[in-house]
Design an enzyme around this catalytic site. Structure first.
Site, PDB file in Angstrom:
ATOM      1  N   HIS A   1     -56.480 -55.889 -74.014  1.00  0.00           N
ATOM      2  CA  HIS A   1     -55.250 -54.982 -73.720  1.00  0.00           C
ATOM      3  C   HIS A   1     -54.568 -55.664 -72.503  1.00  0.00           C
ATOM      4  O   HIS A   1     -54.954 -56.845 -72.163  1.00  0.00           O
ATOM      5  CB  HIS A   1     -55.961 -53.902 -72.985  1.00  0.00           C
ATOM      6  CG  HIS A   1     -56.686 -54.301 -71.680  1.00  0.00           C
ATOM      7  ND1 HIS A   1     -58.123 -54.606 -71.865  1.00  0.00           N
ATOM      8  CD2 HIS A   1     -56.318 -53.965 -70.416  1.00  0.00           C
ATOM      9  CE1 HIS A   1     -58.297 -55.077 -70.677  1.00  0.00           C
ATOM     10  NE2 HIS A   1     -57.615 -54.400 -69.740  1.00  0.00           N
TER      11      HIS A   1
ATOM     12  N   ASP B   1     -52.466 -54.908 -68.917  1.00  0.00           N
ATOM     13  CA  ASP B   1     -52.787 -53.995 -67.613  1.00  0.00           C
ATOM     14  C   ASP B   1     -51.329 -53.216 -67.620  1.00  0.00           C
ATOM     15  O   ASP B   1     -50.441 -53.992 -67.648  1.00  0.00           O
ATOM     16  CB  ASP B   1     -53.099 -54.574 -66.444  1.00  0.00           C
ATOM     17  CG  ASP B   1     -54.682 -55.067 -66.553  1.00  0.00           C
ATOM     18  OD1 ASP B   1     -55.396 -54.661 -67.534  1.00  0.00           O
ATOM     19  OD2 ASP B   1     -55.132 -55.763 -65.490  1.00  0.00           O
TER      20      ASP B   1
ATOM     21  N   HIS C   1     -55.610 -59.604 -72.368  1.00  0.00           N
ATOM     22  CA  HIS C   1     -57.040 -59.896 -71.982  1.00  0.00           C
ATOM     23  C   HIS C   1     -57.867 -59.331 -72.479  1.00  0.00           C
ATOM     24  O   HIS C   1     -57.943 -57.989 -72.965  1.00  0.00           O
ATOM     25  CB  HIS C   1     -56.988 -60.262 -70.468  1.00  0.00           C
ATOM     26  CG  HIS C   1     -56.711 -59.121 -69.572  1.00  0.00           C
ATOM     27  ND1 HIS C   1     -55.444 -58.522 -69.260  1.00  0.00           N
ATOM     28  CD2 HIS C   1     -57.629 -58.041 -69.027  1.00  0.00           C
ATOM     29  CE1 HIS C   1     -55.397 -57.498 -68.606  1.00  0.00           C
ATOM     30  NE2 HIS C   1     -56.692 -57.110 -68.528  1.00  0.00           N
TER      31      HIS C   1
ATOM     32  N   ARG D   1     -73.139 -58.525 -66.173  1.00  0.00           N
ATOM     33  CA  ARG D   1     -71.635 -58.835 -65.643  1.00  0.00           C
ATOM     34  C   ARG D   1     -70.919 -57.910 -64.904  1.00  0.00           C
ATOM     35  O   ARG D   1     -70.917 -56.640 -65.239  1.00  0.00           O
ATOM     36  CB  ARG D   1     -70.591 -59.681 -66.637  1.00  0.00           C
ATOM     37  CG  ARG D   1     -69.444 -60.136 -66.127  1.00  0.00           C
ATOM     38  CD  ARG D   1     -68.634 -60.892 -66.977  1.00  0.00           C
ATOM     39  NE  ARG D   1     -67.213 -61.229 -66.474  1.00  0.00           N
ATOM     40  CZ  ARG D   1     -66.198 -60.579 -66.597  1.00  0.00           C
ATOM     41  NH1 ARG D   1     -66.252 -59.490 -67.098  1.00  0.00           N
ATOM     42  NH2 ARG D   1     -65.122 -61.114 -65.988  1.00  0.00           N
TER      43      ARG D   1
HETATM   44  C1  LIG Z   1     -53.700 -46.660 -63.205  1.00  0.00           C
HETATM   45  C2  LIG Z   1     -54.311 -46.639 -64.405  1.00  0.00           C
HETATM   46  C3  LIG Z   1     -54.297 -47.964 -65.174  1.00  0.00           C
HETATM   47  C4  LIG Z   1     -55.457 -47.975 -66.200  1.00  0.00           C
HETATM   48  C5  LIG Z   1     -55.137 -46.454 -66.530  1.00  0.00           C
HETATM   49  C6  LIG Z   1     -55.163 -45.772 -65.077  1.00  0.00           C
HETATM   50  C7  LIG Z   1     -56.580 -46.006 -64.328  1.00  0.00           C
HETATM   51  C8  LIG Z   1     -57.468 -47.010 -65.028  1.00  0.00           C
HETATM   52  C9  LIG Z   1     -56.765 -48.223 -65.618  1.00  0.00           C
HETATM   53  C10 LIG Z   1     -57.446 -49.065 -66.596  1.00  0.00           C
HETATM   54  C11 LIG Z   1     -58.419 -49.866 -66.287  1.00  0.00           C
HETATM   55  C12 LIG Z   1     -59.137 -50.659 -67.363  1.00  0.00           C
HETATM   56  C13 LIG Z   1     -58.178 -51.178 -68.344  1.00  0.00           C
HETATM   57  C14 LIG Z   1     -57.062 -50.023 -68.527  1.00  0.00           C
HETATM   58  C15 LIG Z   1     -56.338 -50.537 -69.720  1.00  0.00           C
HETATM   59  C16 LIG Z   1     -57.939 -48.678 -69.035  1.00  0.00           C
HETATM   60  O1  LIG Z   1     -58.437 -48.332 -69.769  1.00  0.00           O
HETATM   61  O2  LIG Z   1     -57.879 -48.118 -67.612  1.00  0.00           O
HETATM   62  C17 LIG Z   1     -56.533 -49.714 -67.439  1.00  0.00           C
HETATM   63  C18 LIG Z   1     -55.302 -48.748 -67.531  1.00  0.00           C
HETATM   64  C19 LIG Z   1     -53.926 -49.499 -67.652  1.00  0.00           C
HETATM   65  O3  LIG Z   1     -53.708 -50.643 -66.988  1.00  0.00           O
HETATM   66  O4  LIG Z   1     -53.316 -49.012 -68.431  1.00  0.00           O
HETATM   67  O1  LIG Z   2     -64.124 -57.294 -66.568  1.00  0.00           O
HETATM   68  C1  LIG Z   2     -63.123 -57.950 -66.601  1.00  0.00           C
HETATM   69  O2  LIG Z   2     -62.891 -59.462 -66.285  1.00  0.00           O
HETATM   70  C2  LIG Z   2     -61.854 -57.676 -67.217  1.00  0.00           C
HETATM   71  C3  LIG Z   2     -61.490 -56.114 -66.588  1.00  0.00           C
HETATM   72  C4  LIG Z   2     -59.942 -55.692 -67.066  1.00  0.00           C
HETATM   73  O3  LIG Z   2     -59.336 -56.377 -67.789  1.00  0.00           O
HETATM   74  C5  LIG Z   2     -59.754 -54.334 -66.359  1.00  0.00           C
HETATM   75  O4  LIG Z   2     -60.340 -53.798 -65.640  1.00  0.00           O
HETATM   76  O5  LIG Z   2     -58.432 -53.932 -66.677  1.00  0.00           O
HETATM   77 FE   LIG Z   3     -57.371 -55.300 -67.508  1.00  0.00          FE
END
Ligand SMILES: C=C1C[C@]23C[C@H]1CC[C@H]2[C@@]12CCC[C@@](C)(C(=O)O1)[C@H]2[C@@H]3C(=O)O
Ligand SMILES: O=C(O)CCC(=O)C(=O)O
Ligand SMILES: [Fe+2]
Length: 358
Positions: free
Chosen positions: A232, A234, A289, A299
């Site tokens: 994905h 961010d 990533h 981890r």
């Molecule tokens: C402010 C955010 C950004 C979110 C959604 C919301 C809260 C949690 C974040 C994450 C964190 C993990 C990867 C991701 C892809 C996910 O599934 O949840 C992120 C997403 C995004 O970056 O789009």
């Molecule tokens: O665990 C990791 O190294 C990546 C985590 C990540 O990409 C995320 O939380 O958005």
């Molecule tokens: Fe991420």
């Protein structure tokens, strides 16, 4: 009233097939629902090319007078870099790692007391992007947006205040660091606060907000066939990631394939998010990533996703747009973008792209 980050998914509930986590520790073999193949993720097996050997994301010393141009270069080529001498106290990194470890070591029943609701942002659960994949990810997460007090009270009836203090202090440091990094990167393009309306109008950081994502990747019986966190980008402007001493984070480069980011003790990983890609009119890459898992070591990672306040419109900096072309993207708020991403996932960026006339 602008929508706060905590309310962003109110109209976008996710229904995941499995509402709670399995007991990872009891599994000897990977269940079918956790076994990934290239059908489940096109880039799952994208082998690193021979050229990948020796290619690594840059480790940048923030005390180096040349740091701004190094950061700018890293944002354009990798969309990521590691930083040393970032000024975040080591005890605080150890503190957040300790908190994360204690949280995920709690019995499942306790963690589920703070389960994320279908329409919420905060709490315990699988990553939001899980709904876009047929297979399950080998991880558990906890998202913090706004005060963690209510959730932490359910997790740790006695010690919650101590843990809240750690989160607060961690977020303060991350906030300052993220802003510093953004300006260093923009300065390298000749862009300063004068060039961005929301930065000019708002002193300090009151145009910013953030989410903290704690991740745990348990030991896995068949790591080659499992996925910790699927590929994905961010949605943030910048993400600052702390990883414990177990490798797992991988970045994708079109010309190289997947590259593992080696843990460097005391350093932090920085990712360019989709909003920074938009702000830079496509000059900075939002890096694709994912996280892989390990057969012998669990981890932990802590991602600080930093972005603008809900009513701040992000659009390409005019200075970076050629006078003969339209900006690459339309303007969006973080809230609008997160909602687009909640429905369209990795097509979200192309949905707000301005299509140029031939
Ligand atoms: C402010 C955010 C950004 C979110 C959604 C919301 C809260 C949690 C974040 C994450 C964190 C993990 C990867 C991701 C892809 C996910 O599934 O949840 C992120 C997403 C995004 O970056 O789009
Ligand atoms: O665990 C990791 O190294 C990546 C985590 C990540 O990409 C995320 O939380 O958005
Ligand atoms: Fe991420």
């Amino acid at each position: 009233m602008p929508t706060m980050l905590t309310d962003v998914f109110r109209g976008h509930p996710i229904h995941l097939p499995h509402s709670h986590q399995p007991d990872f520790t009891s599994l000897r073999e990977l269940p079918d629902s956790y076994t990934w193949t290239p059908k489940d993720d096109l880039l799952f097996a994208a082998a690193p090319s021979p050229r990948a050997t020796g290619e690594n994301i840059p480790l940048i010393d923030l005390n180096n007078p040349d740091a701004a141009s190094q950061i700018g270069h890293a944002c354009r080529t990798w969309g990521a870099f590691q930083i040393a001498n970032h000024g975040v106290p080591l005890e605080l990194l150890e503190g957040i790692e300790f908190l994360t470890g204690s949280l995920f070591r709690l019995p499942v029943q306790r963690k589920l007391k703070a389960a994320r609701s279908e329409t919420g942002v905060s709490g315990y659960g699988v990553a939001r992007i899980a709904s876009f994949f047929n297979k399950q990810m080998w991880s558990e997460g906890f998202t913090i947006s706004g005060s963690p007090l209510n959730d932490f009270r359910k997790l740790w009836p006695k010690l919650h205040l101590n843990y809240c203090d750690i989160v607060e202090e961690y977020e303060e440091h991350m906030q300052k660091l993220a802003s510093k990094l953004m300006w260093l990167a923009l300065n390298s393009l000749g862009v300063s606060e004068e060039d961005i309306k929301w930065a000019r109008l708002n002193s300090d950081y009151n145009w910013a907000q953030a989410a903290l994502q704690l991740n745990h990747y348990p030991v896995c019986p068949q790591p080659d066939r499992a996925m910790g966190l699927a590929a994905h980008t961010d949605s943030s402007l910048l993400t600052i990631l702390y990883q414990n001493n177990t490798a797992g984070l991988q970045l994708f480069r079109d010309d190289i394939g997947w590259v593992t980011v080696p843990p460097v003790p005391g350093s932090l990983v920085v990712n360019v998010g989709d909003l920074f890609h938009i702000l830079s009119n496509g000059l900075f890459k939002s890096v694709l990533h994912r996280a892989r898992v390990n057969q012998t070591r669990s981890r932990l990672s802590v991602a600080f996703l930093w972005g603008p306040q809900s009513d701040t419109k992000i659009s390409p900096v005019p200075k970076l747009v050629s006078p003969f072309e339209s900006p690459l993207y339309r303007s969006v708020t973080w809230t609008e973008y997160l909602r687009t991403k909640a429905t369209h996932f990795n097509k979200a960026l192309s949905m707000i792209r301005n299509h140029r006339e031939e």
